[in-house]
Scaffold this motif. Structure first.
Motif, PDB file in Angstrom:
ATOM      1  N   GLY B 102       0.823  -1.213   0.000  1.00  0.00           N
ATOM      2  CA  GLY B 102       0.000   0.000   0.000  1.00  0.00           C
ATOM      3  C   GLY B 102       0.854   1.257   0.000  1.00  0.00           C
ATOM      4  N   ILE B 103       1.934   1.236   0.798  1.00  0.00           N
ATOM      5  CA  ILE B 103       2.836   2.399   0.848  1.00  0.00           C
ATOM      6  C   ILE B 103       3.495   2.611  -0.516  1.00  0.00           C
ATOM      7  N   ILE B 104       3.875   1.515  -1.149  1.00  0.00           N
ATOM      8  CA  ILE B 104       4.486   1.611  -2.486  1.00  0.00           C
ATOM      9  C   ILE B 104       3.485   2.198  -3.479  1.00  0.00           C
ATOM     10  N   LEU B 105       2.248   1.741  -3.403  1.00  0.00           N
ATOM     11  CA  LEU B 105       1.222   2.278  -4.312  1.00  0.00           C
ATOM     12  C   LEU B 105       1.017   3.772  -4.091  1.00  0.00           C
ATOM     13  N   GLN B 106       0.967   4.181  -2.824  1.00  0.00           N
ATOM     14  CA  GLN B 106       0.772   5.606  -2.517  1.00  0.00           C
ATOM     15  C   GLN B 106       1.918   6.447  -3.077  1.00  0.00           C
ATOM     16  N   ASN B 107       3.148   5.991  -2.829  1.00  0.00           N
ATOM     17  CA  ASN B 107       4.298   6.766  -3.306  1.00  0.00           C
ATOM     18  C   ASN B 107       4.400   6.741  -4.825  1.00  0.00           C
ATOM     19  N   GLY B 108       4.109   5.594  -5.407  1.00  0.00           N
ATOM     20  CA  GLY B 108       4.118   5.505  -6.870  1.00  0.00           C
ATOM     21  C   GLY B 108       3.092   6.452  -7.478  1.00  0.00           C
ATOM     22  N   ALA B 109       1.909   6.486  -6.874  1.00  0.00           N
ATOM     23  CA  ALA B 109       0.851   7.383  -7.362  1.00  0.00           C
ATOM     24  C   ALA B 109       1.262   8.844  -7.203  1.00  0.00           C
ATOM     25  N   ALA B 110       1.934   9.155  -6.076  1.00  0.00           N
ATOM     26  CA  ALA B 110       2.376  10.537  -5.841  1.00  0.00           C
ATOM     27  C   ALA B 110       3.377  10.971  -6.904  1.00  0.00           C
ATOM     28  N   ILE B 111       4.259  10.052  -7.299  1.00  0.00           N
ATOM     29  CA  ILE B 111       5.264  10.385  -8.312  1.00  0.00           C
ATOM     30  C   ILE B 111       4.606  10.521  -9.688  1.00  0.00           C
ATOM     31  N   LEU B 112       3.713   9.588  -9.997  1.00  0.00           N
ATOM     32  CA  LEU B 112       3.103   9.574 -11.335  1.00  0.00           C
ATOM     33  C   LEU B 112       2.072  10.687 -11.520  1.00  0.00           C
TER      34      LEU B 112
END
Lengths: 382, 290
Positions: B102-112
């Motif tokens: 979930g943390i990876i998804l959040q950070n990935g979404a923030a970058i993208l």
């Protein structure tokens, strides 16, 4: 569990790498360092990104002949992360000044360390208490709630002639602080709100609070909400046929908030803010806005402009000969600086910004017009 | 009339919550794993719709199957990365690994996508229909309709098809199912895919009316967890009813008292249910797997 632990560490490391992908570094051996320690992830990431962009843009426009270094670090939302980032930055050469998190809890945690390390912190945090600690190393380049909420209330009462406001605010620290100052400002104007209610940021449907507010028979809706809740309430007000004037908090001025709504839904909506760069009310602000768009592909807001002005003032001090953090602190404490958003001058506590503006949308575009400017409205309201 | 209006809004919100809870409970039933990525999968579905909207400039209903397919693929990846390597480990391992994803998804979404709140396109239109003085947005009706179709078709698959029987067998007793020739691993993968697709659908439905940011999944997983606990740990109908109850609490109680009071009342109700009826309203117990 033995296999789970390495996997978990790997996953978190990957996540951390993703976060640090937001960082950038530029170093020169004899350069003064200006670390940018701001929240790029978490609930304040929108505002934190604006803060980062404003600081980075100022540092990119460093006056000729000055060598500087900068590093961007995501402080997330925890005080510990902010303190760790500051400690880490302090170990990386001579620091001129730090662009410090706008999250109040992080600022409060960093202040004692900044005092011990003797590092100027330049922020756009609105939390009133950060400049009430007797710490000479903090400089706030954004008007606090005492200023913006006084302008907010004065516009409602003096310009719109309304005396029955319904206040809807966020239940977060940001919302509570704004509500407290709104109450005080309305009281100073001899006005009593007919309705006040806090809303959780996670609330999905704001029709209940809107219905109750309207039942109190107000003559104006006064909002102090974060970005998405502001847009959500305005959309529900528009679809419910609400015709009352709405004067929102500074979240409304952010282009990303307006982007969530159709221009027609914004008709008659006003908001308080420190500045509205996209309204471009001077050639210098228009130049800043163009440079910001070119650099980041986004629209700037008041947080970006405030942080830009703050870093620019520090760089001007360097240009004038300040080469140590203490010399920069003295310049920030004593000088008057004509920034793009306003003229900045410390009140002795580190509060540099004393002006606020009211912007309004005409229903034909998402770009507001500055309709009223207040210089030191808190003093004027007393 | 105002009460009826709020009820309509509550049902629309509850329908979307139900999809979130449904995905959560499906994975729970099939694996006994608490998938704390579910809220972030909702966020991912919403942002996926936002990303696809310029590429497919058609109403959201056309995006829906694309989002479902892509989210199902993401669900498969989630199962392969965060569940299957840990399936024989204590439940806490999976619990923590899903949080990490979930943390990876959040950070990935923030970058993208950046941190800005965004809105997905409406399913059909963003107009408002009037029925006897009630103003009902087309999107609200669409949310209820799409959620009902997805939940109903899923129930039909589970109850009436060979695939459904295999999925249920895997959920009830994986070892016995494997002994009977059911491809248990494939069924688990499929369950994760269906759960993620449900989350994606909820994301698309919610992101138009309530917007989406990389951080917006956090409160949804909490609501799904409460819905499943209220409805009955492991009960699919219970999860749906629990989700509707949460939404009606959120909208109904807050209209009488306040949002903080509504949250307090919700947690007090949850506490009362746990004390008086620990198995939840629909009372399907989940057996611990050794």
């Amino acid at each position: 569990m033995r296999r789970a632990l390495p996997l978990l560490i790997g996953l978190l490391a990957a996540s951390s790498c993703l976060s640090s992908g937001l960082s950038s570094t530029a170093r020169a051996d004899d350069a003064l360092s200006f670390p940018v320690l701001v929240p790029l992830t978490g609930f304040l990431s929108l505002e934190g990104t604006s803060q980062r962009n404003g600081a980075v843009l100022a540092l990119r426009q460093t006056p000729a002949g000055i060598a500087i270094a900068s590093e961007v670090v995501d402080t997330g939302t925890s005080p510990e992360a902010a303190v760790t980032a500051l400690e880490r930055a302090a170990g990386g050469g001579t620091i001129g000044a730090v662009a410090a998190s706008m999250l109040g809890t992080q600022m409060l945690a960093m202040l004692p360390l900044a005092h011990d390390l003797k590092l100027p912190l330049i922020t756009v945090s609105g939390t009133a208490s950060i400049t009430e600690q007797g710490n000479p190393w903090v400089f706030r380049f954004f008007p606090g709630d005492a200023v913006t909420k006084a302008a907010h209330a004065r516009y409602v009462v003096e310009e719109l002639g309304k005396r029955r406001p319904a206040i809807i605010y966020q239940t977060t620290a940001y919302g509570q602080s704004g509500k407290t100052h709104l109450d005080a400002a309305f009281k100073a104007l001899d006005v009593t709100p007919v309705f006040e209610e806090g809303v959780d940021p996670a609330a999905k449907d704001l029709l209940p609070v809107l219905t109750k507010a309207l039942a109190a028979n107000p003559d104006v809706l006064v909002l102090h909400l974060h970005s998405a809740p502001t847009a959500l309430l305005l959309r529900q007000a528009a679809s419910s046929g609400v015709t009352l004037p709405i004067v929102a908090g500074s979240a409304m001025h952010q282009p990303s908030t307006a982007a969530l709504l159709e221009p027609a839904e914004l008709k008659g909506v006003c908001a308080e803010t420190a500045a509205s760069p996209i309204s471009g009310d001077s050639p210098e602000v228009r130049a800043f806005t163009d440079a910001y768009r070119a650099a980041f592909g986004k629209e700037p807001d008041a947080f970006a402009l405030g942080q830009y002005d703050g870093m620019t003032m520090a760089l001007e001090a360097v240009k004038a000969g300040a080469r140590t953090p203490d010399a920069i602190r003295k310049a920030l404490s004593a000088e008057t600086f004509k920034g793009l958003a306003m003229t900045y001058k410390s009140d002795g506590k580190g509060n540099m910004a004393h002006s606020a503006v009211i912007v309004c949308y005409d229903g034909t575009s998402r770009v507001p017009a500055v309709v009223k400017r207040y210089d030191d409205p808190a003093l004027a309201a007393k | 009339m105002a009460a009826l209006q709020l009820l309509v809004n509550g049902v629309a919100l509850g329908a979307a919550y139900a999809l979130v809870a449904l995905g959560f409970v499906l994975v729970l039933n099939a694996t006994s794993a608490v998938n704390f990525t579910q809220g972030d999968l909702v966020m991912a579905g919403g942002l996926l719709a936002v990303a696809l909207a310029p590429l497919i400039p058609l109403p959201g209903i056309v995006l829906l199957p694309v989002v479902l397919a892509l989210m199902a693929a993401l669900g498969l990846l989630l199962a392969l990365a965060a569940y299957l390597p840990l399936r024989r480990r204590p439940p806490a391992s999976v619990f923590i690994s899903t949080i990490a994803v979930g943390i990876i998804l959040q950070n990935g979404a923030a970058i993208l996508f950046g941190p800005e709140p965004r809105a997905a396109p409406p399913l059909f239109g963003d107009g408002t229909l009037s029925f006897a003085g009630l103003a009902v947005s087309e999107q609200s009706l669409a949310i209820v309709a799409v959620a009902a179709v997805l939940i109903g078709s899923q129930q039909w698959v589970f109850a009436r098809t060979q695939l459904g029987r295999r999925l249920r067998a895997t959920a009830q007793d994986p070892e016995m199912a494997r002994a009977c020739g059911v491809p248990v691993t494939a069924m688990i993968l499929l369950t994760f895919a269906i759960g993620a697709a449900c989350a994606g659908a909820a994301g698309l439905l919610l992101a138009n009316r309530y917007f989406v940011t990389p951080a917006s999944g956090g409160d949804l997983i909490l609501k799904a967890y409460i819905a499943v606990t209220v409805g009955g740990w492991g009960s699919v109908p219970g999860a749906v009813v629990g989700a509707l109850l949460i939404a009606l609490f959120e909208v109904g109680v807050s209209s009488v008292l306040s949002y903080p009071a509504a949250l307090g009342a919700l947690y007090l109700t949850l506490l009362a249910i746990l004390v008086l009826r620990p198995q939840g309203l629909f009372g399907e117990a989940v057996r611990r797997r050794g």
